[in-house]
Design a protein around this motif. Structure first.
Motif, short mmCIF file in Angstrom:
data_model
loop_
_atom_site.label_atom_id
_atom_site.label_comp_id
_atom_site.label_asym_id
_atom_site.label_seq_id
_atom_site.Cartn_x
_atom_site.Cartn_y
_atom_site.Cartn_z
N THR A 1 0.87 -1.31 0.01
CA THR A 1 0.23 0.06 0.12
C THR A 1 0.89 1.36 -0.10
OG1 THR A 1 -1.63 -1.15 1.09
CG2 THR A 1 -1.97 1.42 1.34
N MET A 2 0.42 2.12 -0.75
CA MET A 2 1.25 3.44 -0.88
C MET A 2 -0.03 4.47 -0.11
SD MET A 2 1.66 3.24 -4.75
CE MET A 2 3.26 3.40 -5.63
N GLU A 3 0.47 4.94 1.13
CA GLU A 3 -0.42 5.56 1.86
C GLU A 3 0.36 6.57 3.09
OE1 GLU A 3 -3.20 3.21 4.01
OE2 GLU A 3 -4.85 4.77 4.13
N GLY A 4 -0.02 7.53 3.18
CA GLY A 4 0.49 8.45 4.35
C GLY A 4 2.10 8.62 3.68
N MET A 5 2.23 8.93 2.56
CA MET A 5 3.63 9.01 2.00
C MET A 5 4.75 7.90 2.40
SD MET A 5 3.08 11.97 0.42
CE MET A 5 4.64 12.67 -0.12
N GLN A 6 4.05 6.70 2.40
CA GLN A 6 4.95 5.57 2.80
C GLN A 6 4.38 4.32 2.17
OE1 GLN A 6 4.66 5.15 7.17
NE2 GLN A 6 6.25 6.40 7.65
N LYS B 1 -3.37 4.64 -2.01
CA LYS B 1 -4.50 5.18 -1.13
C LYS B 1 -4.23 6.51 -0.70
CE LYS B 1 -5.93 0.70 0.31
NZ LYS B 1 -6.12 -0.35 1.46
N ASP B 2 -3.07 7.21 -1.22
CA ASP B 2 -3.21 8.67 -1.07
C ASP B 2 -3.73 9.48 -1.96
OD1 ASP B 2 -1.77 9.09 1.41
OD2 ASP B 2 0.34 8.67 0.27
N VAL B 3 -3.82 10.43 -1.78
CA VAL B 3 -4.41 11.64 -2.51
C VAL B 3 -3.40 12.34 -3.59
CG1 VAL B 3 -6.09 12.07 -1.07
CG2 VAL B 3 -4.11 13.56 -0.90
N VAL B 4 -2.42 11.78 -3.67
CA VAL B 4 -1.26 12.21 -4.60
C VAL B 4 -0.61 11.08 -5.30
CG1 VAL B 4 -0.71 14.37 -3.34
CG2 VAL B 4 0.74 12.19 -3.06
N PRO B 5 0.05 11.14 -6.80
CA PRO B 5 0.34 9.99 -7.38
C PRO B 5 1.56 9.68 -6.64
CG PRO B 5 0.54 12.19 -8.64
CD PRO B 5 -0.40 12.42 -7.49
N HIS B 6 1.92 8.49 -6.79
CA HIS B 6 3.11 7.80 -6.40
C HIS B 6 3.84 6.89 -7.53
CE1 HIS B 6 2.70 9.30 -2.43
NE2 HIS B 6 2.04 8.52 -2.18
N PRO C 1 11.24 11.39 -2.91
CA PRO C 1 12.49 10.64 -2.60
C PRO C 1 12.51 10.11 -1.17
CG PRO C 1 12.81 12.80 -3.82
CD PRO C 1 11.50 12.91 -3.45
N THR C 2 11.56 10.57 -0.25
CA THR C 2 11.88 10.11 0.99
C THR C 2 10.93 8.80 1.37
OG1 THR C 2 9.75 11.39 1.66
CG2 THR C 2 11.87 12.56 2.14
N MET C 3 10.28 8.36 0.22
CA MET C 3 9.54 7.06 0.14
C MET C 3 10.41 5.93 -0.50
SD MET C 3 5.57 8.18 -1.31
CE MET C 3 5.08 6.44 -1.30
N LYS C 4 10.99 4.96 0.63
CA LYS C 4 11.59 4.20 0.04
C LYS C 4 11.24 2.81 0.88
CE LYS C 4 15.98 7.21 0.10
NZ LYS C 4 17.06 7.36 0.82
N ALA C 5 11.57 1.63 -0.12
CA ALA C 5 11.27 0.56 0.31
C ALA C 5 11.78 -0.53 -0.10
CB ALA C 5 9.72 0.10 0.38
N LYS C 6 11.68 -1.88 0.18
CA LYS C 6 12.61 -2.98 -0.17
C LYS C 6 11.70 -4.10 -0.78
CE LYS C 6 16.64 -5.69 1.20
NZ LYS C 6 17.84 -4.57 0.52
N LEU C 7 12.16 -4.90 -1.85
CA LEU C 7 11.47 -5.97 -2.41
C LEU C 7 12.51 -7.06 -2.50
CD1 LEU C 7 8.89 -7.58 -3.32
CD2 LEU C 7 9.66 -6.52 -5.59
N ILE C 8 12.28 -8.38 -2.05
CA ILE C 8 13.23 -9.21 -2.23
C ILE C 8 12.51 -10.38 -2.75
CG2 ILE C 8 14.74 -11.07 -0.87
CD1 ILE C 8 14.72 -9.02 1.27
N VAL C 9 12.98 -10.93 -3.77
CA VAL C 9 12.45 -11.98 -4.87
C VAL C 9 13.12 -13.28 -4.64
CG1 VAL C 9 11.34 -12.61 -6.93
CG2 VAL C 9 11.38 -10.25 -6.21
N GLU C 10 12.89 -14.17 -4.16
CA GLU C 10 13.72 -15.58 -3.89
C GLU C 10 13.59 -16.50 -4.83
OE1 GLU C 10 13.81 -15.51 1.00
OE2 GLU C 10 12.38 -16.62 0.11
#
Ligand SMILES: [Cu+2]
Length: 94
Positions: free
Chosen positions: A20-25, A44-49, A85-94
């Protein structure tokens, strides 16, 4: 990995994971999936991501209320929202 042959068979039954993209996270901030799984980003935010990896995948702009999905290749991805740019996350595909 000795399990490589098994994971090929598993790709036919890939699961779907939602970020989920929500609350700038991105939530959750780190997701581990199996090769062949589908990952869906829901804004789920009111701005695009975006969900963007420089040498991986790029959702492009995902409008509020919209979603974008991909079935990423094996690897470890640190992705960002190019619009925030403050929105960062990680995805690991095994
Ligand atoms: Cu953003």
């Amino acid at each position: 990995m000795v399990t490589a042959g098994l994971s090929i068979a598993a790709t036919a039954f890939g699961a779907t994971h939602t970020v989920t993209m929500e609350g700038m996270q991105f939530s959750p901030p780190s997701v581990t999936v199996k090769q062949g799984d589908k990952v869906v980003w829901v804004n789920k935010d009111v701005v695009p991501h975006t969900a963007t990896v420089p040498k991986g995948f790029d959702s492009g702009s995902v409008a509020p209320g919209q979603s974008w999905a991909t079935t990423p290749k094996r690897g470890s991805y640190d992705y960002v929202c190019t619009l925030h740019p403050t929105m960062k996350a990680k995805l690991i595909v095994e």
